[in-house]
Scaffold this active site. Structure first.
Site, short mmCIF file in Angstrom:
data_model
loop_
_atom_site.label_atom_id
_atom_site.label_comp_id
_atom_site.label_asym_id
_atom_site.label_seq_id
_atom_site.Cartn_x
_atom_site.Cartn_y
_atom_site.Cartn_z
N GLY A 86 67.54 -0.47 41.71
CA GLY A 86 67.30 -1.60 42.62
C GLY A 86 67.11 -2.87 41.79
O GLY A 86 66.49 -2.84 40.72
N ARG A 187 77.40 -1.57 55.90
CA ARG A 187 78.32 -2.69 56.12
C ARG A 187 79.76 -2.22 56.32
O ARG A 187 80.53 -2.87 57.01
CB ARG A 187 78.22 -3.69 54.98
CG ARG A 187 76.90 -4.48 55.04
CD ARG A 187 76.70 -5.34 53.85
NE ARG A 187 76.58 -4.56 52.62
CZ ARG A 187 76.15 -5.04 51.47
NH1 ARG A 187 75.83 -6.31 51.37
NH2 ARG A 187 76.05 -4.27 50.41
N SER A 218 70.02 -0.62 50.06
CA SER A 218 69.37 -1.57 49.15
C SER A 218 68.63 -2.61 49.97
O SER A 218 68.94 -2.83 51.15
CB SER A 218 70.43 -2.20 48.24
OG SER A 218 71.62 -2.39 48.94
N ARG A 246 63.19 0.53 49.88
CA ARG A 246 62.16 -0.42 49.48
C ARG A 246 61.24 -0.65 50.67
O ARG A 246 61.67 -0.62 51.82
CB ARG A 246 62.79 -1.77 49.06
CG ARG A 246 63.48 -1.77 47.71
CD ARG A 246 62.46 -1.67 46.55
NE ARG A 246 63.08 -1.73 45.24
CZ ARG A 246 63.46 -0.66 44.52
NH1 ARG A 246 63.26 0.56 44.98
NH2 ARG A 246 63.99 -0.81 43.32
N HIS A 294 55.91 5.96 45.31
CA HIS A 294 57.20 5.52 44.73
C HIS A 294 57.60 6.41 43.54
O HIS A 294 57.69 5.93 42.40
CB HIS A 294 57.11 4.04 44.30
CG HIS A 294 58.46 3.39 44.18
ND1 HIS A 294 58.68 2.04 44.38
CD2 HIS A 294 59.68 3.90 43.85
CE1 HIS A 294 59.95 1.76 44.19
NE2 HIS A 294 60.59 2.87 43.86
N SER A 297 62.42 8.74 41.51
CA SER A 297 63.16 9.07 40.28
C SER A 297 62.28 9.76 39.23
O SER A 297 62.71 9.94 38.09
CB SER A 297 63.78 7.80 39.68
OG SER A 297 62.75 6.89 39.29
P1 NDP Z 1 74.02 1.92 46.41
O1 NDP Z 1 74.39 0.51 46.10
O2 NDP Z 1 74.92 3.00 45.99
O3 NDP Z 1 73.76 2.08 47.96
C1 NDP Z 1 73.16 1.09 48.72
C2 NDP Z 1 73.61 1.25 50.13
O4 NDP Z 1 72.94 0.25 50.92
C3 NDP Z 1 75.11 1.03 50.33
O5 NDP Z 1 75.67 2.17 50.92
C4 NDP Z 1 75.18 -0.14 51.29
O6 NDP Z 1 76.16 0.03 52.28
C5 NDP Z 1 73.83 -0.08 51.96
N1 NDP Z 1 73.55 -1.33 52.63
C6 NDP Z 1 73.61 -2.59 52.14
N2 NDP Z 1 73.37 -3.47 53.12
C7 NDP Z 1 73.15 -2.73 54.24
C8 NDP Z 1 72.85 -3.06 55.58
N3 NDP Z 1 72.74 -4.33 55.97
N4 NDP Z 1 72.68 -2.05 56.46
C9 NDP Z 1 72.78 -0.77 56.08
N5 NDP Z 1 73.09 -0.40 54.82
C10 NDP Z 1 73.26 -1.38 53.93
O7 NDP Z 1 72.58 2.10 45.77
P2 NDP Z 1 71.79 3.46 45.45
O8 NDP Z 1 72.14 4.46 46.47
O9 NDP Z 1 71.96 3.80 44.04
O10 NDP Z 1 70.28 2.96 45.66
C11 NDP Z 1 69.86 2.49 46.91
C12 NDP Z 1 68.46 1.93 46.85
O11 NDP Z 1 67.52 2.98 46.74
C13 NDP Z 1 68.15 1.02 45.67
O12 NDP Z 1 68.62 -0.29 45.89
C14 NDP Z 1 66.65 1.10 45.59
O13 NDP Z 1 66.09 0.09 46.40
C15 NDP Z 1 66.32 2.45 46.20
N6 NDP Z 1 65.81 3.41 45.22
C16 NDP Z 1 64.57 3.94 45.41
C17 NDP Z 1 64.08 4.89 44.54
C18 NDP Z 1 62.74 5.47 44.75
O14 NDP Z 1 62.12 5.85 43.76
N7 NDP Z 1 62.26 5.59 45.96
C19 NDP Z 1 64.86 5.35 43.39
C20 NDP Z 1 66.14 4.73 43.28
C21 NDP Z 1 66.59 3.79 44.18
P3 NDP Z 1 77.56 -0.73 52.17
O15 NDP Z 1 78.22 -0.12 50.98
O16 NDP Z 1 78.23 -0.43 53.46
O17 NDP Z 1 77.24 -2.17 51.97
C1 DGY Z 2 64.83 2.15 41.38
O1 DGY Z 2 65.40 2.55 40.34
O2 DGY Z 2 65.24 1.18 42.03
C2 DGY Z 2 63.65 2.92 41.86
O3 DGY Z 2 62.96 2.34 42.87
C3 DGY Z 2 62.78 3.48 40.79
O4 DGY Z 2 63.50 4.43 40.08
#
Ligand code: NDP
Ligand code: DGY
Length: 329
Positions: A86, A187, A218, A246, A294, A297
């Site tokens: 993120g 999207r 995200s 988030r 949180h 990971s």
């Molecule tokens: P990706 O970029 O692969 O996926 C993000 C997704 O969000 C995409 O599929 C995108 O869809 C979607 N998205 C964006 N805008 C919108 C919207 N308006 N409505 C619905 N969906 C939307 O990222 P990752 O999968 O690698 O990570 C996702 C998030 O997970 C990170 O940004 C972070 O915030 C969180 N995270 C949390 C962790 C934790 O410890 N809890 C660990 C790691 C990550 P589209 O492609 O259609 O735009």
């Molecule tokens: C990330 O990577 O965005 C997570 O929230 C922590 O791993």
């Protein structure tokens, strides 16, 4: 050895990072590392001081990197490497304007985060924390037909908001539980969703038809506050809501109301606003809300790999070479 005018380049690390990352930085011999030598976050004043004159900055998701930090760093700053996938904590427009490169850690944490999200979903839907507590406090008097019943995945409809890397990994793990329909929104529709028979639907359809909703998108201006009163009011009363994206994607006052009024059945949150969530927060008084700190990971190996990748990204940016995971914007 690549240096600036014969001197080692300065990098600032906003926290202790996994040893795998430190080893890579030391072995490279191109930078002089200064570090906020603690497991706790750097205070803003110390961040602004530490970053002065740095060529590279290695930061965490808890560090807000905005114009003030970039100004404090000054014109030397070539690269920001975040130990996270993120990047909502980075002021991307400001960073781009100044030609600073950004490294992040996609893919390497996908499996760990998906696994934790599934664990949280099951713990929430099958009321595991409540059950553990009852065993400890003597509430377990007998096997009772209607006691501690929850909701199962078999035959259910699951909705994934944001079928990206992590969303898809969650869907892959959930399908073998006997999920009947897998809905997703975002999207754009995804070709790869075919692997999980994913149906691309409008958000409203996903919310009203799902038994389980998993948020894995995200954080963007569009997703901020997306899960609000109107959202929860469209969910089934038996619906289970899980968020591992988030905290600010959710309006927590509205979630509290939905949970305490019986509008929805339960919620599992790995992310909150703020982090940490104050111990007197109303959500923590609810039995049907499971909150984790949180830890998506948080496996030893994933954090080690994230540490190594963030160090390699930092070095690539310092040396003007390829970064293994550079954010393109
Ligand atoms: P990706 O970029 O692969 O996926 C993000 C997704 O969000 C995409 O599929 C995108 O869809 C979607 N998205 C964006 N805008 C919108 C919207 N308006 N409505 C619905 N969906 C939307 O990222 P990752 O999968 O690698 O990570 C996702 C998030 O997970 C990170 O940004 C972070 O915030 C969180 N995270 C949390 C962790 C934790 O410890 N809890 C660990 C790691 C990550 P589209 O492609 O259609 O735009
Ligand atoms: C990330 O990577 O965005 C997570 O929230 C922590 O791993």
């Amino acid at each position: 050895m690549q240096t600036v005018a014969g001197k080692l380049m300065k990098v600032f690390l906003t926290r202790r990072i996994p040893p795998e990352g430190m080893k890579i930085l030391s072995a490279a011999g191109v930078c002089e590392v200064s570090q906020w030598d603690s497991d706790e976050p750097v205070q803003r004043a110390d961040l602004l001081k530490g970053v002065q004159g740095a060529h590279g900055l290695l930061c965490l998701l808890s560090d807000k990197i905005d114009a003030e930090v970039l100004d404090a760093a000054g014109p030397n700053l070539k690269v920001i490497s975040t130990l996270s996938v993120g990047y909502d904590h980075l002021a991307i427009d400001e960073i781009k304007k100044r030609g600073i490169r950004v490294g992040y850690t996609p893919d390497v944490l996908t499996d760990a985060t998906a696994e934790l999200t599934v664990a949280l979903l099951l713990a929430t839907a099958r009321r595991l924390p409540e059950g553990v507590e009852e065993v400890k406090n003597g509430g377990w008097s007998s096997w009772k037909p209607l006691w501690l019943c929850g909701y199962g995945l078999s035959g259910s409809t699951v909705g994934v908001i944001g079928l990206g890397r992590i969303g898809m990994a969650i869907a892959r793990r959930l399908m073998p539980f006997g999920v009947k329909r897998l809905l997703y929104s975002g999207r754009t529709a995804k070709d790869y969703a075919a692997e999980v028979n994913g149906e691309y639907v409008p958000l409203d359809t996903l919310v009203s038809e799902s038994d389980f909703i998993v948020v894995s998108c995200s954080l963007t201006p569009e997703t901020q506050g997306m899960c609000d009163k109107a959202f929860f009011s469209k969910m089934k009363n038996t619906g289970v809501f899980v968020n591992s994206s988030r905290g600010t994607v959710v309006n927590q006052e509205d979630l509290y109301e939905a949970l305490s009024s019986g509008q929805i059945a339960a919620a599992g949150l790995d992310v909150t606003t703020p982090e940490p969530l104050p111990t007197n927060h109303p959500l923590l008084t609810l039995k049907n809300c499971v909150v984790l700190p949180h830890i998506g990971s948080a496996t030893y190996s994933t954090r080690g790999i994230m540490g190594a990748l963030s160090a390699q990204n930092l070095l690539g940016g310092l040396q003007g070479t390829d970064m293994p995971s550079e954010l393109t914007f």
